[in-house]
Scaffold this active site. Structure first.
Site, PDB file in Angstrom:
ATOM      1  CG  HIS A 335      -5.907  11.599   5.729  1.00 57.05           C
ATOM      2  ND1 HIS A 335      -5.432  11.284   4.493  1.00 57.05           N
ATOM      3  CD2 HIS A 335      -6.112  10.638   6.300  1.00 57.05           C
ATOM      4  CE1 HIS A 335      -5.383  10.017   4.214  1.00 57.05           C
ATOM      5  NE2 HIS A 335      -5.839   9.401   5.433  1.00 57.05           N
ATOM      6  N   GLY A 336      -6.809  16.117   6.111  1.00 52.97           N
ATOM      7  CA  GLY A 336      -7.042  17.429   6.986  1.00 52.97           C
ATOM      8  C   GLY A 336      -6.359  18.551   6.286  1.00 52.97           C
TER       9      GLY A 336
END
Length: 482
Positions: A335-336
């Site tokens: 996700h990041g």
């Protein structure tokens, strides 16, 4: 006139194209008319949709569209070579293909974070990398990996030509934020000459309406309070942070499931069936059940390409626990770039492990106990969203401290008096989330029985509500940043 054409044709970093903008729906109206004319001419249809997808991606991410097409061509050639290879060469080609895709993802998404982290560890002052990340690169990477692995395992032969592969990898409904589409399911639909039936168009239109309601009416309005609190412009009470945390749970669900509904709906209107991405996740009875309902395309991808290859539950309980934790960590950092996403993955991994360890406890099937298990799962997931929403660890500690040591329920009455509309919207959103599935199915049946005039009136009402409730700027979907 010239300025209007520029705004339509040229990329603007401040106003990228989005599904919840009038600009997109104006373009889509012209697109679908011509698409209907060329649908039966397969080669023309492929080129036409690829061209529109290229324009759409240019309007979303600028000249990274060139990167996307170059990578697409390279991937196609690697896939073709992979299909025709055997033995060690085939295995080496598979790993080279995967590492190439993952390497590009790491560079664009995690390059700056890794350099900064290395500088902190070495106590050196490096020049930070100014890397702009292509929109949707995470989704593209997972799609290409599944493409290579499925060819390697002999599930299918791969794309017949480069246009088929570019159609798959650039398909505009899914390019920005999924769902993650697998070529083994999608390409056979591209090759068929099946047209969209009236039922498919009706269902697609209904999904688009549903998605717009979720995103532009519910999520964007609930986000207004959440953004104020999480901006950390002041120290708020634990009660206010708790409402913002539950508010973000509502926001991210309606935002992302709204995008998925619109993407699946557009594909359905075009005659393509994409698998559902959400199945009432906040009605889950435990964390395992949650991941069988939330972001299904990612959840099943992690299961099939990470968890099962690691050994799944076939190598004993301890190994299963390790596999679960590793899988969720990968899901978190997907996700990041940030320790908060890593920790979010760890929390969910530990939650799955604890749930598996206590699976031998069989509670009686009573409504009260089932309701309590749903509420506890919702609270657990909502607390985990804190590490998803807030990047700064200092702010996370501040919020956590306020939740436990600065909680004042007496603020409920003045809060409702000051933010009545938000409070009512929040409660109605929760009711909609926990509405019995049978009721939702009944509502969908009513929609399907409604004639086209009624559906158009419904669409006009939804657009009017969007105009009344939304802000001046078009709010981007949360998952477009991943």
């Amino acid at each position: 006139m010239i300025d209007t054409l520029k705004s339509i044709l040229l990329f603007n970093t401040e106003f990228p194209l989005a599904f919840n903008s009038w600009h997109f729906w104006m373009l889509f109206t012209f697109f679908i008319i011509i698409f209907g004319m060329v649908r039966k001419r397969k080669s023309v249809m492929l080129v036409y949709v690829i061209a529109f997808s290229a324009f759409f991606y240019y309007k979303v991410s600028g000249w990274f569209v060139i990167f996307l097409f170059v990578k697409g061509i390279v991937d196609y050639l690697l896939g073709r070579e992979l299909h025709g290879s055997h033995g060690m060469k085939k295995k080496c080609l598979l790993w080279f293909s995967i590492l190439l895709s993952v390497g590009l993802l790491v560079y664009y998404k995690y390059g700056g974070f890794l350099v900064d982290s290395f500088a902190v560890i070495m106590e050196r002052n490096f020049q930070p990398l100014d890397i702009i990340m292509p929109i949707g690169i995470s989704f593209v990477t997972f799609q290409t990996i599944s493409y290579f692995v499925d060819i390697y395992k002999g599930k299918f032969d791969g794309a017949k030509n480069v246009f088929e592969y570019l159609f798959y990898i650039t398909f505009f409904p899914t390019i920005v934020a999924g769902p993650i589409v697998r070529a083994v399911h999608f390409l056979p639909q591209v090759r068929s000459s099946r047209k969209a039936t009236s039922a498919m168009v009706s269902d697609g239109f209904g999904l688009v309406i549903s998605g717009l309601i979720k995103k532009a009416i519910i999520a964007d309005y609930i986000a207004q309070y959440n953004n104020i609190i999480f901006s950390m412009g002041a120290n708020y009470s634990g009660f206010e942070y708790l409402l913002a945390l539950f508010g973000f749970s509502v926001q991210i669900y309606f935002d992302f499931s709204g995008y998925s509904d619109i993407a699946i709906g557009i594909a359905r209107i075009m005659g393509f069936r994409l698998l559902p991405n959400f199945k009432n996740p906040y009605q889950s009875h435990n964390i395992t059940d949650f991941w069988r309902r939330w972001h299904l395309s990612l959840s099943f991808w992690l299961r099939d390409y990470i968890y099962i290859p690691l050994g799944g539950n076939r190598c004993g309980k301890f190994r299963m626990y390790v596999n679960l934790l590793v899988t969720m960590i990968i899901g978190g950092i997907w996700h990041g770039a940030g320790l908060n996403f890593l920790f979010w993955g760890i929390i969910h991994g530990l939650g799955l492990i604890v749930q598996k360890m206590t699976a031998f406890i069989h509670l009686p099937f009573k409504q009260g106990i089932q309701f309590l298990s749903v509420i506890l799962t919702f609270v657990f997931v909502s607390f985990a969203w804190l590490f998803f929403r807030v990047n700064d660890w200092k702010d996370i500690c501040t919020i956590t401290d306020s939740l436990f040591y600065n909680f004042n329920v007496e603020m409920l009455v003045p809060f409702v008096e000051e933010r009545t509309v938000w409070a009512v919207s929040f409660i109605l959103s929760l009711i909609l989330i926990f509405l019995p599935i049978s009721w939702k199915k009944s509502m969908w049946k009513i929609y399907k029985k409604t004639n086209w005039l009624g559906k158009m009136i419904l669409f006009i009402i939804v657009v009017q509500m969007i105009v009344q409730l939304s802000s001046v700027e078009v709010t981007q979907f949360i998952y477009s940043q991943f």
